[in-house]
Design a protein around this motif. Structure first.
Motif, PDB file in Angstrom:
ATOM      1  N   LEU A 218       1.080  -0.731  -0.125  1.00  0.00           N
ATOM      2  CA  LEU A 218       0.251   0.003   0.101  1.00  0.00           C
ATOM      3  C   LEU A 218       0.974   0.892   0.002  1.00  0.00           C
ATOM      4  CD1 LEU A 218      -2.583   0.911   0.179  1.00  0.00           C
ATOM      5  CD2 LEU A 218      -3.186   1.214   2.623  1.00  0.00           C
ATOM      6  N   VAL A 219       0.608   2.343  -0.907  1.00  0.00           N
ATOM      7  CA  VAL A 219       1.898   3.172  -0.718  1.00  0.00           C
ATOM      8  C   VAL A 219       0.020   4.414  -0.858  1.00  0.00           C
ATOM      9  CG1 VAL A 219       2.567   4.676  -2.354  1.00  0.00           C
ATOM     10  CG2 VAL A 219       2.834   2.208  -2.486  1.00  0.00           C
ATOM     11  N   VAL A 220       0.645   5.528  -0.136  1.00  0.00           N
ATOM     12  CA  VAL A 220       0.324   6.174   0.953  1.00  0.00           C
ATOM     13  C   VAL A 220       1.268   7.667  -0.147  1.00  0.00           C
ATOM     14  CG1 VAL A 220      -0.915   7.559   2.756  1.00  0.00           C
ATOM     15  CG2 VAL A 220      -1.114   5.374   2.353  1.00  0.00           C
ATOM     16  N   GLY A 221       0.021   8.468  -0.959  1.00  0.00           N
ATOM     17  CA  GLY A 221       0.261  10.162  -1.214  1.00  0.00           C
ATOM     18  C   GLY A 221       0.616  11.158  -0.137  1.00  0.00           C
ATOM     19  N   ILE A 222       0.610  12.544  -0.798  1.00  0.00           N
ATOM     20  CA  ILE A 222       0.715  13.243  -0.126  1.00  0.00           C
ATOM     21  C   ILE A 222      -1.203  13.590   0.550  1.00  0.00           C
ATOM     22  CG2 ILE A 222       0.589  15.864  -0.314  1.00  0.00           C
ATOM     23  CD1 ILE A 222       3.090  15.288  -2.574  1.00  0.00           C
ATOM     24  N   ILE A 223      -1.338  13.938   1.393  1.00  0.00           N
ATOM     25  CA  ILE A 223      -2.522  14.000   1.834  1.00  0.00           C
ATOM     26  C   ILE A 223      -2.939  15.650   2.134  1.00  0.00           C
ATOM     27  CG2 ILE A 223      -4.061  13.867   3.876  1.00  0.00           C
ATOM     28  CD1 ILE A 223      -2.651  11.394   4.633  1.00  0.00           C
ATOM     29  N   LEU A 224      -3.579  15.799   1.244  1.00  0.00           N
ATOM     30  CA  LEU A 224      -4.311  17.844   1.147  1.00  0.00           C
ATOM     31  C   LEU A 224      -6.196  17.842   2.350  1.00  0.00           C
ATOM     32  CD1 LEU A 224      -4.727  20.363  -0.138  1.00  0.00           C
ATOM     33  CD2 LEU A 224      -6.011  19.598  -1.404  1.00  0.00           C
ATOM     34  N   VAL A 225      -5.102  18.751   3.219  1.00  0.00           N
ATOM     35  CA  VAL A 225      -5.943  18.547   4.039  1.00  0.00           C
ATOM     36  C   VAL A 225      -6.736  20.740   4.298  1.00  0.00           C
ATOM     37  CG1 VAL A 225      -6.168  19.332   6.860  1.00  0.00           C
ATOM     38  CG2 VAL A 225      -4.983  17.427   6.313  1.00  0.00           C
ATOM     39  N   ALA A 226      -7.830  20.650   4.041  1.00  0.00           N
ATOM     40  CA  ALA A 226      -8.342  21.754   3.674  1.00  0.00           C
ATOM     41  C   ALA A 226      -8.445  22.973   4.847  1.00  0.00           C
ATOM     42  CB  ALA A 226      -9.220  21.271   3.230  1.00  0.00           C
ATOM     43  N   ILE A 227      -8.327  23.675   4.728  1.00  0.00           N
ATOM     44  CA  ILE A 227      -8.636  24.702   5.841  1.00  0.00           C
ATOM     45  C   ILE A 227      -9.011  26.713   4.983  1.00  0.00           C
ATOM     46  CG2 ILE A 227      -7.525  26.026   7.672  1.00  0.00           C
ATOM     47  CD1 ILE A 227      -4.926  24.413   7.937  1.00  0.00           C
ATOM     48  N   ASN A 228     -10.482  26.679   5.930  1.00  0.00           N
ATOM     49  CA  ASN A 228     -10.618  27.767   5.229  1.00  0.00           C
ATOM     50  C   ASN A 228     -10.036  29.458   5.695  1.00  0.00           C
ATOM     51  OD1 ASN A 228     -13.050  29.371   4.836  1.00  0.00           O
ATOM     52  ND2 ASN A 228     -14.411  27.898   5.268  1.00  0.00           N
ATOM     53  N   PRO A 229      -9.634  30.064   4.981  1.00  0.00           N
ATOM     54  CA  PRO A 229      -9.100  31.290   5.477  1.00  0.00           C
ATOM     55  C   PRO A 229     -10.152  32.099   5.696  1.00  0.00           C
ATOM     56  CG  PRO A 229      -8.867  30.906   2.983  1.00  0.00           C
ATOM     57  CD  PRO A 229      -9.491  29.568   3.980  1.00  0.00           C
ATOM     58  N   TYR A 230     -11.514  32.166   5.248  1.00  0.00           N
ATOM     59  CA  TYR A 230     -12.534  32.804   5.939  1.00  0.00           C
ATOM     60  C   TYR A 230     -12.518  34.624   4.726  1.00  0.00           C
ATOM     61  CZ  TYR A 230     -14.088  29.334   8.928  1.00  0.00           C
ATOM     62  OH  TYR A 230     -14.820  27.617   9.159  1.00  0.00           O
ATOM     63  N   LYS A 231     -11.657  33.954   4.078  1.00  0.00           N
ATOM     64  CA  LYS A 231     -11.776  35.096   3.222  1.00  0.00           C
ATOM     65  C   LYS A 231     -11.151  34.588   1.907  1.00  0.00           C
ATOM     66  CE  LYS A 231      -7.011  36.844   4.970  1.00  0.00           C
ATOM     67  NZ  LYS A 231      -6.218  37.998   4.773  1.00  0.00           N
ATOM     68  N   GLN A 232     -11.447  36.164   0.675  1.00  0.00           N
ATOM     69  CA  GLN A 232     -11.699  35.696  -0.852  1.00  0.00           C
ATOM     70  C   GLN A 232     -10.043  35.914  -0.764  1.00  0.00           C
ATOM     71  OE1 GLN A 232     -13.243  33.768  -2.151  1.00  0.00           O
ATOM     72  NE2 GLN A 232     -12.300  33.356  -4.438  1.00  0.00           N
ATOM     73  N   LEU A 233      -8.753  34.769  -1.056  1.00  0.00           N
ATOM     74  CA  LEU A 233      -7.480  34.495  -1.249  1.00  0.00           C
ATOM     75  C   LEU A 233      -7.041  34.716  -3.145  1.00  0.00           C
ATOM     76  CD1 LEU A 233      -6.435  32.391   1.078  1.00  0.00           C
ATOM     77  CD2 LEU A 233      -6.258  34.765   0.895  1.00  0.00           C
ATOM     78  N   PRO A 234      -6.527  35.487  -3.554  1.00  0.00           N
ATOM     79  CA  PRO A 234      -5.481  36.156  -5.245  1.00  0.00           C
ATOM     80  C   PRO A 234      -4.321  34.757  -4.809  1.00  0.00           C
ATOM     81  CG  PRO A 234      -4.545  37.280  -3.880  1.00  0.00           C
ATOM     82  CD  PRO A 234      -5.107  37.145  -2.330  1.00  0.00           C
ATOM     83  N   ILE A 235      -5.310  33.513  -4.799  1.00  0.00           N
ATOM     84  CA  ILE A 235      -3.891  32.441  -4.807  1.00  0.00           C
ATOM     85  C   ILE A 235      -4.271  31.104  -6.006  1.00  0.00           C
ATOM     86  CG2 ILE A 235      -2.877  32.867  -2.776  1.00  0.00           C
ATOM     87  CD1 ILE A 235      -3.627  30.017  -1.402  1.00  0.00           C
ATOM     88  N   TYR A 236      -5.831  31.702  -6.988  1.00  0.00           N
ATOM     89  CA  TYR A 236      -6.102  30.325  -7.392  1.00  0.00           C
ATOM     90  C   TYR A 236      -6.578  30.292  -8.726  1.00  0.00           C
ATOM     91  CZ  TYR A 236      -7.036  28.915  -3.028  1.00  0.00           C
ATOM     92  OH  TYR A 236      -6.386  28.515  -0.851  1.00  0.00           O
ATOM     93  N   GLY A 237      -6.163  31.727  -8.963  1.00  0.00           N
ATOM     94  CA  GLY A 237      -6.064  32.299 -10.752  1.00  0.00           C
ATOM     95  C   GLY A 237      -5.108  31.640 -11.655  1.00  0.00           C
ATOM     96  N   ASP A 238      -5.518  31.880 -12.503  1.00  0.00           N
ATOM     97  CA  ASP A 238      -4.741  30.964 -13.857  1.00  0.00           C
ATOM     98  C   ASP A 238      -3.316  31.572 -14.144  1.00  0.00           C
ATOM     99  OD1 ASP A 238      -7.405  29.939 -14.929  1.00  0.00           O
ATOM    100  OD2 ASP A 238      -7.338  31.762 -16.577  1.00  0.00           O
ATOM    101  N   ALA A 239      -3.219  32.213 -13.452  1.00  0.00           N
ATOM    102  CA  ALA A 239      -1.649  32.496 -13.601  1.00  0.00           C
ATOM    103  C   ALA A 239      -0.602  31.825 -12.403  1.00  0.00           C
ATOM    104  CB  ALA A 239      -0.795  34.223 -12.803  1.00  0.00           C
ATOM    105  N   ILE A 240      -1.770  31.028 -11.823  1.00  0.00           N
ATOM    106  CA  ILE A 240      -0.915  31.105 -10.167  1.00  0.00           C
ATOM    107  C   ILE A 240      -1.173  29.235 -10.639  1.00  0.00           C
ATOM    108  CG2 ILE A 240      -1.135  29.838  -7.960  1.00  0.00           C
ATOM    109  CD1 ILE A 240      -0.459  32.776  -8.390  1.00  0.00           C
ATOM    110  N   ILE A 241      -1.927  28.394 -11.827  1.00  0.00           N
ATOM    111  CA  ILE A 241      -1.749  28.027 -12.015  1.00  0.00           C
ATOM    112  C   ILE A 241      -0.741  27.087 -13.244  1.00  0.00           C
ATOM    113  CG2 ILE A 241      -3.136  25.549 -13.337  1.00  0.00           C
ATOM    114  CD1 ILE A 241      -6.030  26.900 -12.934  1.00  0.00           C
TER     115      ILE A 241
END
Length: 148
Positions: free
Chosen positions: A1-24
């Motif tokens: 069994l191989v386990v990769g990276i785990i993503l834990v979501a944390i809500n910052p409760y505000k919009q952050l400019p880190i999800y746009g196409d330039a960041i992608i």
């Protein structure tokens, strides 16, 4: 069994400019660890492993109620749609992304921590062709609890 990276979501409760196409585009083609930890780094690693090893990949998004797991899944799908884009498959990718509001519209309930908490787990399977471009998706839900 191989386990990769785990993503834990944390809500910052505000919009952050880190999800746009330039960041992608900044994370596209990068190696894990070369850039700051980010949901797009996890998505890129899964995409790269799929292409390199020709094997299915899974990304598990975990977090508390209201942490942004559904939003994180949406950002991941948007990442795949952007990096795998081609003119011939653009319509399929748009349909996959357009189906996303359905994940938030069904079976939600109000809790003390979240006004829109889902009672369902969501499993979204995205299918890619031989060129690693999106060709379809299948979404399944499963009941987490009846009490709400």
């Amino acid at each position: 069994l191989v386990v990769g990276i785990i993503l834990v979501a944390i809500n910052p409760y505000k919009q952050l400019p880190i999800y746009g196409d330039a960041i992608i585009h900044a994370y596209s083609g990068q190696n894990m660890g070369d850039m700051d930890p980010h949901i797009f780094a996890v998505a890129e690693e899964a995409y790269k492993q799929m292409a390199r090893n020709n094997k299915n990949q899974s990304i598990i998004v975990s977090g508390e109620s209201g942490a942004g797991k559904t939003v994180s899944a949406r950002y991941t799908m948007r990442y795949f749609a952007t990096v795998s884009k081609s003119s011939s498959n653009a319509h399929v990718e748009d349909k996959v992304l357009a189906s996303n509001p359905i994940t938030e519209a069904v079976g939600n309930a109000k809790t003390t921590r979240n006004d829109n908490s889902s009672r369902f787990g969501k499993y979204t399977e995205i299918s890619f062709d031989q060129s690693y471009q999106i060709i379809g998706a299948n979404m399944r839900t499963y009941l987490l609890e009846k009490s709400r």
